[in-house]
Scaffold this active site. Structure first.
Site, mmCIF file in Angstrom:
data_model
loop_
_atom_site.group_PDB
_atom_site.id
_atom_site.type_symbol
_atom_site.label_atom_id
_atom_site.label_comp_id
_atom_site.label_asym_id
_atom_site.label_seq_id
_atom_site.Cartn_x
_atom_site.Cartn_y
_atom_site.Cartn_z
ATOM 1 N N ASP A 269 28.966 90.114 -3.779
ATOM 2 C CA ASP A 269 29.697 89.420 -2.733
ATOM 3 C C ASP A 269 29.521 87.918 -2.986
ATOM 4 O O ASP A 269 28.796 87.497 -3.905
ATOM 5 C CB ASP A 269 29.199 89.857 -1.341
ATOM 6 C CG ASP A 269 30.233 89.574 -0.268
ATOM 7 O OD1 ASP A 269 30.189 90.218 0.789
ATOM 8 O OD2 ASP A 269 31.119 88.715 -0.502
HETATM 9 C C1 GLC Z 1 33.091 87.232 1.858
HETATM 10 C C2 GLC Z 1 33.013 88.665 2.337
HETATM 11 C C3 GLC Z 1 33.693 89.643 1.433
HETATM 12 C C4 GLC Z 1 34.876 88.968 0.770
HETATM 13 C C5 GLC Z 1 34.333 87.904 -0.146
HETATM 14 C C6 GLC Z 1 35.463 87.118 -0.829
HETATM 15 O O1 GLC Z 1 31.888 86.563 2.136
HETATM 16 O O2 GLC Z 1 31.734 89.192 2.666
HETATM 17 O O3 GLC Z 1 34.083 90.754 2.245
HETATM 18 O O4 GLC Z 1 35.625 89.911 0.037
HETATM 19 O O5 GLC Z 1 33.470 86.998 0.521
HETATM 20 O O6 GLC Z 1 36.178 86.419 0.127
#
Ligand code: GLC
Length: 738
Positions: A269
């Site tokens: 993430d």
């Molecule tokens: C965010 C979220 C994730 C998302 C990623 C890209 O922090 O936790 O769900 O896909 O970053 O935006």
């Protein structure tokens, strides 16, 4: 739900692996690490340093670039100006729509309709691929049982089966039958795993999950998504039993690779690898990179520890080079499967916001709204009898708020609000007086209340469209109280004083605590955040053009203090019943301290939910005949057939979501008092009766045992069917050792 061991992402075929292997052999370590590095886009332009990094083979993916020309420029540099010409993965969160916005996922889940979810994902992919996006970070399949958690809005709710089936449907929608089809985009099952169990519903908070709960509740949707061939999986931010997901080799190697044989790519993430230093399990960024690489995270989302430190880690033999090769092979294979090496045009360039796409968004909203209360058949409104309608509330005419959370690319101007839709309905011959009353849903300015009361007094019915702003749910947006924000509840009370019937329409990203509002209103339609066409859908439901058919994918509590509360609870050793429940008011003053005869409940809240999982009314009544079982003794390899009659008693045509619940009465570990084991939408004309059949493979009654194996245990099972999770389990069958 496909319970079988997950095959490698079947979209990644042998030919893709061969081409990837061949290319890998040509790559330097530096170029390999480049493929494992995702960078954030620069909002419609290509900075020199990004262009240079791509030319040097230091970038494998760009996230958050949605300008078509810029994406084409990025891909051109990657394919024509770098040594090996490896195209980029272009990633974006397309969670419930791109330009055309569908209801939030929690709302989509209330449709209990695979086709709806698949179509929403398909249209999202068509629109997103039009600008060159080829990877999305969806479906979010975290099991969510805490409405304080803002990300419950992105989830499909509390149940593993419903979440698994709907998550698989979205994977099919995004990825099409062939990932190389120009409108196909790679999906990503997230957030692996157990993120929804963040303590106190506070985002990013600690999760402590037993193997029992991890295996039986939180992992099944990911296993189902892998079995469906989801192209990628994203690690969660969570610290899971002391080990954050991005360094969790049990999750990423033992479960995902060894047990499920998953062949797709794992992405971290956002900066979750660098966060390992903040979690306090990594000395520094290099150590964080080392742990994530050893655990099996293939691509790093933007924190840059891999590109910065991985070469050194390999040189000092802290990370074996073949782990790098395995990760790069999975990334390259996905790019070959997407056809990125073979297609000139990086975008399908289909039009977005088409009539058909918006029509699909409306159909989804029609199926997502849940009718929670309808006293004296207040709804549907009868346009023949209506003279005057007061439409009040800050969300009655706000095309942005109705879109909900996670709509980076939603187009507010395409929204149809409830005001617009009701004014159109009024062309049939009645008047709609509209007033937002409050400038925003959080406002406490009650200055317009007298005007609102006057409009309600003069109306045949008052529609109050209230709820939460979109920003109060979604990532990092958690609430400790779940009431209607601002002065909205005071507005309900003020309008209730007029005696005019009230229809309460709620737009929110989560279940709210509305028990105290129910006595003041005659009908409640829960619309979640219904997306671009929410207004039109709600108006058609209120006017009876379509009967509501949504069912709750999550339990509604009476009070925050009851959380977590879910239907599939364990029996406990002292379960509460109407006989044993005693409310605080009924406890005698100075009652002697005793724990005898007591049971599991709160003194200051009734032990039942306000509205149970699976609940939802329609404009008709449905009658269920008794379930008839194909056998009362079955072996593990058998399939039990359950047949019953469903009758639409009337008055109108309507759709019922019939639900099948099963209980394992005695087992080697405690089992839930019931579990959803099947569901389907059944449309019936008024007066019509249909025979409905469920097929239940007995192997789907398996659960994880103390030795870690997944088995069905012989013994007695109880089964029930109904329109929500209060279904009585009135049928019995036995599983016998084959
Ligand atoms: C965010 C979220 C994730 C998302 C990623 C890209 O922090 O936790 O769900 O896909 O970053 O935006």
């Amino acid at each position: 739900m496909t319970q079988g061991p997950a095959r490698a992402a079947q979209y990644i075929r042998e030919e893709h692996l061969q081409r990837a292997t061949h290319l890998l052999a040509d790559m330097t370590l530096e170029e390999k690490l480049g493929q494992m590095h995702q960078v954030n886009g620069a909002d419609g332009h290509v900075p020199d340093d990004l262009a240079e990094a791509i030319r040097c083979g230091h970038v494998g993916s760009v996230i958050n670039e949605v300008d078509r020309q810029t994406v084409q420029q990025l891909q051109h540099i990657a394919r024509s100006e770098s040594r090996l010409g490896i195209p980029l993965l272009i990633g974006r969160d397309v969670i419930h729509g791109f330009h055309s916005v569908f209801p939030i996922p929690l709302g989509l889940a209330a449709s209990w309709c695979e086709q709806t979810l698949q179509q929403a994902a398909r249209i999202s992919a068509q629109e997103a691929s039009s600008v060159g996006i080829n990877w999305t970070f969806s479906p979010m399949i975290d099991i969510a049982r805490d409405p304080r958690w803002g990300r419950i809005a992105e989830s499909f709710g509390e149940d593993p089966l419903l979440t698994s089936v709907l998550g698989q449907a979205m994977v099919r929608g995004y990825q099409h039958a062939d990932l190389a089809e120009p409108t196909a985009i790679a999906a990503c099952a997230k957030h692996y795993a157990g993120y929804g169990a963040s303590e106190s519903g506070r985002d990013y908070n600690t999760t402590n999950l037993s193997q029992h709960d991890m295996r039986d509740i939180h992992l099944p949707p990911f296993r189902a998504a892998c079995a469906e061939g989801v192209a990628s999986v994203m690690t969660s931010f969570s610290d899971i039993n002391g080990l954050p997901a991005s360094a969790n080799d049990w999750l990423l190697r033992d479960v995902l690779r060894e047990q499920w044989h998953y062949g797709g790519m794992v992405v971290s993430d956002w900066e979750s690898i660098a966060h390992l230093t903040i979690h306090g399990i990594a000395e520094d960024r290099a150590d964080a990179a080392r742990q994530a690489l050893l655990a099996g995270v293939d691509m790093e989302m933007v924190s840059g520890t891999y590109i910065q430190h991985a070469a050194g880690l390999v040189a000092e033999k802290a990370v074996p080079p073949d782990l790098i090769d395995q990760s790069v092979l999975r990334i390259l294979a996905l790019k070959f499967a997407l056809g990125l090496f073979d297609q000139d045009n990086t975008s399908a360039e289909l039009p977005t916001l088409t009539k058909d796409n918006l029509h699909a968004a409306k159909q989804a909203a029609l199926r997502s709204c849940v009718l929670l209360k309808n006293d004296q058949a207040t709804l549907p409104l009868n346009k023949e009898q209506l003279n005057r309608v007061a439409l009040l509330g800050p969300l009655s005419d706000d095309g942005y708020e109705q879109l909900g959370t996670w709509i980076f690319d939603g187009r507010e101007e395409a929204s149809v609000t409830l005001r617009q839709a009701m004014e159109k309905q009024a062309e049939a011959g009645f008047v709609v007086d509209t007033l937002p009353v409050l400038p925003t849903a959080r406002s406490v300015d009650s200055g317009a209340f007298p005007e609102a009361v006057a409009l309600a007094s003069a109306a045949d019915v008052a529609i109050l469209c209230l709820g939460e702003e979109a920003i109060l749910s979604g990532e990092a947006h958690c609430r400790a109280e779940l009431n209607l924000p601002g002065a909205q509840e005071a507005l309900v009370a003020a309008v209730a004083e007029t005696g005019t019937p009230i229809v309460l329409v709620i737009m929110a990203g989560r279940p709210l605590t509305i028990e105290h509002l129910l006595p003041k209103v005659d009908a409640v339609l829960y619309a979640w955040h219904p997306g671009s066409m929410g207004g039109e859908a709600i108006a058609e439901l209120l006017m009876g053009e379509v009967s509501p058919s949504g069912k709750l994918p999550v339990t509604f509590v009476r009070k925050v203090g009851q959380i977590p509360m879910y239907y599939a609870q364990k029996p406990t050793g002292k379960p509460v019943t109407t006989e044993t429940y005693v409310s605080q008011e009924d406890y005698p003053v100075r009652a002697p301290q005793t724990s005898l005869g007591m049971a599991s409940f709160h003194l200051d809240a009734h032990f039942t939910p306000l509205f149970p999982f699976g609940f939802g009314l329609s404009y008709s009544k449905f009658e269920y005949g008794p379930p008839v079982l194909s056998a009362d003794e079955l072996a593990v390899t058998d399939i039990l057939k359950i047949r019953f009659d469903l009758r639409n008693v009337g008055p109108g045509d309507a759709t019922e979501v019939v639900q099948l619940y099963v209980r394992d009465v005695v087992a080697s570990l405690t089992r839930p008092i019931k579990q959803l084991k099947g569901f389907k939408r059944v449309a019936l004309r008024a007066g019509e009766t249909a025979e409905v059949e469920f097929e239940l493979p007995i192997r789907e009654l398996a659960f994880y045992q103390r030795d870690g194996a997944e088995r069905v245990e012989p013994g007695e099972f109880r089964l029930g069917i109904g329109g929500d999770s209060t279904a009585f389990l009135d049928a019995v069958f036995r599983v016998v050792t084959s």
